[in-house]
Design a protein around this motif. Structure first.
Motif, PDB file in Angstrom:
ATOM      1  N   UNK A   1       4.880   1.033   1.663  1.00 46.81           N
ATOM      2  CA  UNK A   1       6.052   1.633   1.036  1.00 46.81           C
ATOM      3  C   UNK A   1       6.070   1.438  -0.474  1.00 46.81           C
ATOM      4  N   UNK A   2       6.826   2.302  -1.131  1.00 42.09           N
ATOM      5  CA  UNK A   2       6.863   2.304  -2.596  1.00 42.09           C
ATOM      6  C   UNK A   2       7.553   1.052  -3.147  1.00 42.09           C
ATOM      7  N   UNK A   3       8.692   0.678  -2.561  1.00 44.22           N
ATOM      8  CA  UNK A   3       9.463  -0.428  -3.129  1.00 44.22           C
ATOM      9  C   UNK A   3       8.688  -1.752  -3.137  1.00 44.22           C
ATOM     10  N   UNK A   4       8.147  -2.186  -1.986  1.00 42.26           N
ATOM     11  CA  UNK A   4       7.358  -3.432  -2.028  1.00 42.26           C
ATOM     12  C   UNK A   4       6.120  -3.325  -2.916  1.00 42.26           C
ATOM     13  N   UNK A   5       5.551  -2.128  -3.031  1.00 39.04           N
ATOM     14  CA  UNK A   5       4.382  -1.960  -3.910  1.00 39.04           C
ATOM     15  C   UNK A   5       4.778  -2.188  -5.371  1.00 39.04           C
ATOM     16  N   UNK A   6       5.938  -1.667  -5.763  1.00 34.53           N
ATOM     17  CA  UNK A   6       6.389  -1.899  -7.146  1.00 34.53           C
ATOM     18  C   UNK A   6       6.664  -3.398  -7.381  1.00 34.53           C
ATOM     19  N   UNK A   7       7.201  -4.075  -6.379  1.00 34.40           N
ATOM     20  CA  UNK A   7       7.425  -5.516  -6.501  1.00 34.40           C
ATOM     21  C   UNK A   7       6.099  -6.269  -6.645  1.00 34.40           C
ATOM     22  N   UNK A   8       5.089  -5.822  -5.899  1.00 35.08           N
ATOM     23  CA  UNK A   8       3.756  -6.421  -5.991  1.00 35.08           C
ATOM     24  C   UNK A   8       3.173  -6.202  -7.389  1.00 35.08           C
ATOM     25  N   UNK A   9       3.295  -4.982  -7.902  1.00 29.52           N
ATOM     26  CA  UNK A   9       2.783  -4.671  -9.242  1.00 29.52           C
ATOM     27  C   UNK A   9       3.491  -5.529 -10.286  1.00 29.52           C
ATOM     28  N   UNK A  10       4.811  -5.664 -10.147  1.00 30.39           N
ATOM     29  CA  UNK A  10       5.598  -6.428 -11.117  1.00 30.39           C
ATOM     30  C   UNK A  10       5.163  -7.898 -11.156  1.00 30.39           C
TER      31      UNK A  10
END
Lengths: 237, 237
Positions: free
Chosen positions: B17-26
């Motif tokens: 999913x997009x949301x956890x991926x953005x958290x991972x990137x951050x």
């Protein structure tokens, strides 16, 4: 009677396991149609409790039907019962759930409610099927000790319980739970749907927020309810 | 590199999913190997955030692999990342979980912990695989903002964090949470396994009970932790 895997429109549902079955017998034995026992089940204490009330229902050994109904295994007792109507107490505090959609969550919420001595749960539809065996299982039998009534709208609920003060739990509220003093004669702790919460029409001077860091969008619904129940109960002493 | 459906012994895991991926990137972009994008995904804001950091990882469109990894559907972004080591802060409060076994529960607990600003979680093995995609999904991306370290025993944990006071949550405790005043320099809120709780060796003068009616055996683990975090946080002000 041909018992099939549960569907919402059936007039019956069933417990999966000895513990919820004993809770069902304790609270609603007159609704039980049949208790199924697995041939490998040997717990005498449980068997005696089932037999003690067998004037109310049929008992039979039926391994095949048990394994058909209990997809997950490790289930040796099943009780088939007629779905029944419940009513809420007018002189007790309530929980109100608006459009709950997750069966596991609803079961967990019922268990917490009973743990904090709230036995009257109002639900506004659309909502999960409250009699689904997955709800009963997640409640660990607590379902049979509470009253749950489904309403079409908040108005319908309020017209029947005009003395109950709605405390809507929502992020937009100004009252912080940690500072809030509950003082209504009858309180209705009110929570929205798992993903969308409560809509803005619920926001008033009685609304409450459970403060948390902005690192997360929201607390999980059963956890918010657990925290609200804890704080509310703490203040009742 | 041939990416397969997750197994515990792989050196990599993945977000769904997009949301956890953005958290991972951050939080951990240097650990990312690949970001997979579904051809029907068009959210420009998310795509730009993924592109902004693409010096750290490969990006590719791969609908087939996404649907293989995300069994549940409705998933348009997957990030494959190397499992990484974390360390706990010595000068922060901790949560300690003894033998947690349910992936959904662990994810929910991580989300609550982050919501109440506890970012250091110790776990005593045996326990669930913390990098399992089911844990990451239940945490809704919170996993990437906390530190989780697994210890072989309580002794090992205590030898590394001698200043932390263990507060074991257990039904046999004498201190009621509602009356308890936390006053240690560093606190470790400690909880047992979902079914068995903490064994009696944890019972001491610092142990705490969350009182509930005897109608239920116990509160659900993530709910107990949510309530403990709420009360503890309330007292930190």
């Amino acid at each position: 009677m041909d018992i099939k895997t549960y569907k919402k429109d059936y007039f019956y549902s069933y417990t999966l396991g000895a513990f919820p079955t004993l809770e069902l017998i304790k609270n609603h034995k007159e609704e039980i149609l049949k208790v199924l026992i697995h041939s490998s089940f040997t717990n005498e204490e449980v068997l005696n409790k089932i037999k003690d009330n067998s004037s109310y229902y049929e008992m039979s050994y039926n391994d095949k039907l048990i394994s058909k109904l209990a997809s997950k295994g490790n289930c040796y007792i099943v009780a088939i019962f007629k779905k029944y109507k419940m009513t809420l107490n007018k002189d007790k505090n309530h929980i109100l759930l608006v459009n709950p959609m997750d069966m596991g969550n609803l079961g967990t919420i019922i268990r917490s409610a009973l743990g904090f001595n709230i036995k009257d749960i109002a639900i506004i539809s659309p909502c999960v099927d409250i009699f689904d065996p997955k709800v009963l299982r997640a409640s660990m039998g607590s379902f049979f000790s509470v009253n749950i009534v489904i309403f079409k709208s908040l108005k319908e609920y309020q017209s029947l319980y005009p003395e109950h003060v709605i405390h809507a739990f929502m992020l937009q509220a100004k009252n912080k739970l940690q500072d809030f003093k509950f003082n209504a004669k009858y309180t209705t702790l009110t929570f929205g749907n798992e993903s969308s919460g409560l809509d803005i029409s619920y926001l008033d001077d009685n609304a409450i927020v459970i403060e948390h860091k902005k690192d997360i969008d929201s607390l999980n619904l059963p956890i918010s309810i657990g925290i609200a129940l804890y704080e509310f109960t703490k203040q009742q002493k």
